[in-house]
Every structure is written in structure tokens, then in C-alpha cells.
Write an enzyme that holds these catalytic residues in place. Sequence first.
Site, short mmCIF file in Angstrom:
data_model
loop_
_atom_site.label_atom_id
_atom_site.label_comp_id
_atom_site.label_asym_id
_atom_site.label_seq_id
_atom_site.Cartn_x
_atom_site.Cartn_y
_atom_site.Cartn_z
CE LYS A 66 -4.93 -5.67 -1.50
NZ LYS A 66 -3.95 -6.09 -0.47
CG ASP A 68 -2.62 -9.72 4.17
OD1 ASP A 68 -2.04 -8.63 4.19
OD2 ASP A 68 -3.36 -10.11 5.09
CD GLU A 206 -5.78 -8.22 1.70
OE1 GLU A 206 -5.87 -7.06 2.11
OE2 GLU A 206 -4.70 -8.81 1.53
#
Length: 350
Positions: A66, A68, A206
Site C-alpha cells: 500500500k 502513501d 503503511e
Amino acid sequence: MTKVPRKSSQPLLRETDAPLRSQARKPRDPDQPQLQLDPMPDRIEPCLALLKPKVPVGPDWLYEIKWDGYRLAVHIEPGHVRIITRGGHDWTDRFPSIAEEAVSIGTTAILDGEAVVLDEQGRSDFGALQQALGGRSGKRHASEAIFLAFDLLYFDSHDLSRLDLSDRRHFLEDLLEGSAGGIRLSEEFEGNGQALFDAACEHGLEGIIAKRRDSPYCSGRLGDWVKVKCIQSDSFFIVGYEPSTAALGGIGRLLLAAYKGDNLVYVGGVGTGFKERPTLKLRADLDRLKTSRPPIDLKRKGVVWVQPTLIAEIEYRAWTDDGKLRHASYKGLRDEQDNAAVYQVDPTAS
């Protein structure tokens, strides 16, 4: 950690000067039926990941890191590129290196992915991306930002959104093979999703995204894509602040709100994570937005209420039972056009 790439590949952040180019196509077999051409859509509403507390496991799932940054769709036509935000705004001029790389692809395509700025360890840094763009409503061109593509929705005049994810990824990997410039492939993993998540957390990332390998591309938050975060991070409206003579910028605490249906609800406050220079500017921006009427249903003395215009990115550990953020920390402001990213509280929650 045990992780098994779906196919042999080099690391995503490899060092190479090789330009990004589409692969040469084989001549069409004259006996093959002519496929119908699909017009390129002006915009495709993005598929969104549903937040879950645990990693879904099993052979039906594929996994990605993931990132950011800013969710973008890159629309490519011969000699023309549009870079569209999640909220539908045209930010082509703000990402010149990504747009320049997209032109070199040389065929029609719509790439779905994330614009990021990477730190020395290869981790996405949202604060650095915001600084590159000149802050909220800034006019800078983030030439250091790169685009990490994780889906291909349209290619060579054909709509791919109805294909399975695994098929779309096959086309995407072929298209971006060897790329290391302004547009790169966001690597995909299969196998032990929990091990990938643990490694992501250990390296300060993240979290991860899990996606059903047989799912078509569906707009909205339907559950075919799931996000699991090491540390929660979401966007909230700033609806007021508590003044302080001792704190940076005179802000003791920001009051935050999220959407619940069409209304705003109070989700708590944040009093840590501020840096001196950005906080002084934040205080000046807030004071220009003062209002005498609270934008949320909350009675509290000593609060300076502001119009719900500024959007703060907040890290937090969890939610309390009464719907408030726990251990929140301020990361920075999102752009005023990015209100599509403001957190949505479950409308069925009490």
C-alpha cells in the site's frame, strides 16, 4: 519472510536508465476475428479498497504494497495525456515527469495507480510529496514524483475493465516491463499474505492491499479490494482548533470531522505531529476560515470554529468505542480538491 512473486522479476526500484516503451505487437492472424474497438472513457470512477483488520488469505487473493500518495488515473492517447485525480480533477501539469513518460508508451491506455515520492529506503513519503507539490493548493510541478501503476483499465483501444484482475495484470506487466522512469510497476505477490503484511510493517510501510485475482474492475468500495494497515492513516476535515500560547503556531489541538452520509460528525482531535513552519501557515489559513457557527454538532468552550475546507491527513492507532480517533498524529494537509478522500463513517454505526 516467505513471499512468492507471481513470476520472476527484478526489484521494483531497480537502477536503470532504460526508457519505458510498449512492446512490439505480433502481426494479427487474418483468421482471428476482428475485436470490436471500445471508445476511451473520459473518466472511470476508481475501485476503492475496503479497510479490514486482518489480511484475507488463500489462493483467491493477490497482494501489493500500500503506497502513501495521490491516487491517479493516467489517460494516454497518441500525443495527448491526461492525469486525473480520484476526485476527477485534471492534474496533468502538476506531474510533468509522469506525463512525459506516459507519452512514450505510444498507444491508448488508462493506467490506475499512485503518485508518490520515495525516501532513501524506497518507502513512499506523503509529506515529501506534498512539499514537492507546494503544499495545499500549491502550484509547483512535482517532477520528482513517480507513478506506481497497479492496474490497466484500457489498452490499445480495448476496454479491459471486465477482465479478471490476473489478466489485466498480465497486460500491465508486459506494458511496463523494465520500466524505471516516471512510470513504474507496483509489484504483485501471491502466497503468504500475512507474511508480506508483517514484513511491510517491519520495514515502516503503511500496509498492504489484497485483491481477488478473478475480480473485474468495479468502481466503489465493494470488497474485492481490501486494505490492511500497519498504522491507520486517513483524511479528515479540520472544523476547529483549541488555541494555546505554548504550542507551535498557537494550535493546541485540531478538531476533526468525517462524513457520515451527507453530514459531518466529530471524530476527535489531534495535538501532535506539528512542525514549526507549516504550523504557522496552518494557523494563518485557519484564521481566514473562522466562523461563529460550529460546522458539527458539538458544544465546547474555547474552540475557534472554522469552515470545513482544510483536509488533514492523520495517522492513528485505532478507534474508540464511541467513534473517536486514538493516538492521532498530524501528517499534513491534502489538497482542497481532494475532498473525495475524506473518511466516510459507516452510516449504520451508532
